[in-house]
Design a protein around this motif. Structure first.
Motif, PDB file in Angstrom:
ATOM      1  N   GLY A 172      94.571 -94.741  22.213  1.00 22.91           N
ATOM      2  CA  GLY A 172      95.556 -93.659  22.291  1.00 22.91           C
ATOM      3  C   GLY A 172      96.522 -93.770  21.119  1.00 22.91           C
ATOM      4  O   GLY A 172      96.990 -94.875  20.814  1.00 22.91           O
ATOM      5  N   VAL A 215      94.530 -97.838  27.240  1.00 21.71           N
ATOM      6  CA  VAL A 215      93.957 -96.580  27.725  1.00 21.71           C
ATOM      7  C   VAL A 215      93.019 -96.871  28.888  1.00 21.71           C
ATOM      8  O   VAL A 215      92.268 -97.836  28.855  1.00 21.71           O
ATOM      9  CB  VAL A 215      93.145 -95.886  26.603  1.00 21.71           C
ATOM     10  N   GLY A 239     100.107 -89.533  21.485  1.00 16.09           N
ATOM     11  CA  GLY A 239      99.686 -89.160  22.842  1.00 16.09           C
ATOM     12  C   GLY A 239      98.257 -88.644  22.890  1.00 16.09           C
ATOM     13  O   GLY A 239      97.689 -88.521  23.973  1.00 16.09           O
ATOM     14  N   HIS A 261      94.102 -91.820  30.529  1.00 18.77           N
ATOM     15  CA  HIS A 261      95.551 -91.942  30.581  1.00 18.77           C
ATOM     16  C   HIS A 261      95.963 -93.308  30.032  1.00 18.77           C
ATOM     17  O   HIS A 261      95.174 -94.246  30.013  1.00 18.77           O
ATOM     18  CB  HIS A 261      96.072 -91.759  32.013  1.00 18.77           C
ATOM     19  N   MET A 262      97.240 -93.398  29.619  1.00 20.32           N
ATOM     20  CA  MET A 262      97.756 -94.694  29.173  1.00 20.32           C
ATOM     21  C   MET A 262      98.102 -95.470  30.435  1.00 20.32           C
ATOM     22  O   MET A 262      98.516 -94.896  31.434  1.00 20.32           O
ATOM     23  CB  MET A 262      99.012 -94.519  28.308  1.00 20.32           C
ATOM     24  N   THR A 263      97.934 -96.791  30.390  1.00 18.49           N
ATOM     25  CA  THR A 263      98.109 -97.562  31.609  1.00 18.49           C
ATOM     26  C   THR A 263      98.940 -98.812  31.337  1.00 18.49           C
ATOM     27  O   THR A 263      99.158 -99.192  30.191  1.00 18.49           O
ATOM     28  CB  THR A 263      96.725 -97.961  32.172  1.00 18.49           C
ATOM     29  N   THR A 314      88.837 -83.541  29.178  1.00 17.36           N
ATOM     30  CA  THR A 314      89.890 -84.031  28.284  1.00 17.36           C
ATOM     31  C   THR A 314      89.399 -83.932  26.842  1.00 17.36           C
ATOM     32  O   THR A 314      88.269 -84.308  26.544  1.00 17.36           O
ATOM     33  CB  THR A 314      90.200 -85.532  28.547  1.00 17.36           C
ATOM     34  N   GLN A 318      89.327 -89.370  37.400  1.00 15.10           N
ATOM     35  CA  GLN A 318      90.267 -90.222  36.678  1.00 15.10           C
ATOM     36  C   GLN A 318      90.273 -89.885  35.195  1.00 15.10           C
ATOM     37  O   GLN A 318      89.562 -90.490  34.409  1.00 15.10           O
ATOM     38  CB  GLN A 318      89.861 -91.671  36.885  1.00 15.10           C
TER      39      GLN A 318
END
Ligand code: HEM
Length: 356
Positions: free
Chosen positions: A248, A31, A263, A42-44, A7, A39
């Motif tokens: 993020g 995040v 994003g 990602h936003m959570t 990433t 994993q």
């Protein structure tokens, strides 16, 4: 680029930009991931009560409820108990055959005992949360392993909280129950956060901090004599929390002249910020007598460490007492044989064999 999953993200390294980023509400704390190959970042949607991963206004609601319980005055009330816990661990260490593992016998149990005391949790339960903490920051653990460790800890805490609802005591969980504003689910996640944030960090600071001082005898002598700024200088120099400071971008923004798109992710490198020559003179030198710095080892902005007063108090009491009890303390293995936690997101040691 994240080494594990590729990433791409913005690495923020100057003291000024790290502080700007951490204080800017356009950067979200919701995040997750990035710590294991399976994993990606990602936003959570954080669990109720897990306010470390929340943004305003939800974050502020929890923070306001807890801040009063973590003031300097409140933490100073714990001082005699912390001193007693430290003295008992040193007594136990003294009785053991050499070499002794300082991590297992001192650095880990002291903060674990203190956080159990603060929350009102039986110390016998420590194996559960120590394991959950270790798995939680282990970058080689799979998401399933981390989730399972957290679920076990959550179930255990739910039982404890149910018992305290019947008979609330004077420790933190009991007080929060009496204040009446939180559900059991929220209390479980607040307790998980405090248990994990409250012992893993301090334990690593004590282990790594002792090793560092053993290699800087002049600084060690100053710490033993009670140099008042020692805890903060050790925090700055070691910057053990570094690889978890993800944010993020919620909208397009500019930072340090770079255009960042909504994003995209950013990582605030607290260690780079704390070694920025703009922060202090000769930042790569350990100097426990240096004037107070605006270091960011405890974070910055709305999420700045809730437990910072406790962390400073524990470090000060534990390191001074250790160095006074064992004036001849030394590592029992050469520096390059000390096992460093290489796969952990928070820097620390697996063990530190010492003798005196
Ligand atoms: C020496 C030890 C410690 C270090 C280096 C440390 C470092 C940090 C850092 C860098 C953050 C900011 C995280 C972020 O912005 O995402 C943080 C937050 C936090 N810390 Fe600590 N910490 C330490 C000890 C403690 C202790 C002893 C406790 C609890 C009793 C604690 C509880 C917390 C909590 C609850 C948060 C989340 C605050 C929020 O999101 O509003 N920490 N810590």
């Amino acid at each position: 680029m994240m080494p594990l999953d590729g990433t791409e993200l913005w690495l923020v390294t100057s003291h000024d930009l790290v502080r700007r980023m951490l204080a800017d509400p356009r950067w979200s704390s919701t995040v997750d991931g990035g710590l294991s190959p399976e994993q990606p970042l990602h936003m959570t949607q954080p669990e109720p009560g897990m306010f470390l991963s929340m943004d305003a206004p939800e974050h502020g609601r929890y923070r306001r409820m807890l801040t009063a319980h973590f003031t300097v005055q409140r933490m100073n009330r714990l001082r005699p108990r912390i001193e007693q816990i430290v003295a008992e661990r040193l007594d136990a260490m003294e009785r053991l055959p050499h070499p002794v593992d300082l991590v297992a016998e001192f650095a880990l149990p002291v903060p674990s005992l203190v956080i159990c005391e603060l929350l009102g949790m039986p110390y016998e339960d420590r194996a559960e949360f120590q394991e959950a903490a270790r798995t939680g920051v282990d970058m080689t653990a799979s998401p399933e392993q981390s989730d399972a460790a957290m679920a076990r800890l959550g179930a255990h805490l739910a039982k404890l909280i149910a018992a305290k609802r019947e008979e609330p005591d004077d420790a933190l969980i009991g007080e929060l129950i009496r204040e009446g504003a939180l559900t059991d689910g929220e209390l479980v996640h607040i307790s998980i956060l405090l248990l994990l944030a409250g012992h893993e960090t301090t334990a690593n600071m004590l282990g790594l901090g002792t090793l560092l001082l053993l290699h800087h005898p002049d600084q060690l002598a100053l710490v033993r004599e009670g140099a008042p700024g020692a805890a903060d200088e050790l925090l700055r120099y070691l910057s053990i929390v570094d690889l978890v400071m993800f944010r993020g971008a919620k909208e397009d923004l500019t930072l340090g002249g770079r255009e960042i798109r909504a994003g995209e992710f950013g990582l605030a490198s607290l260690s780079a910020a704390n070694r920025d020559p703009a922060l202090c003179e000769d930042p790569d030198r350990l100097d426990v007598t240096r004037p107070k710095t605006a270091h960011v080892a405890l974070g910055f902005g709305p999420h700045q460490c809730l437990g910072q007063n406790l962390a400073r108090l524990e470090l000060e009491i534990a390191l001074q007492a250790l160095l006074r009890r064992f004036p001849g303390l030394r590592a029992a293995v050469p520096l390059d044989e000390v096992p460093v936690r290489e796969n952990a997101a928070i820097h620390g040691l697996h063990s530190l064999p010492v003798t005196w």
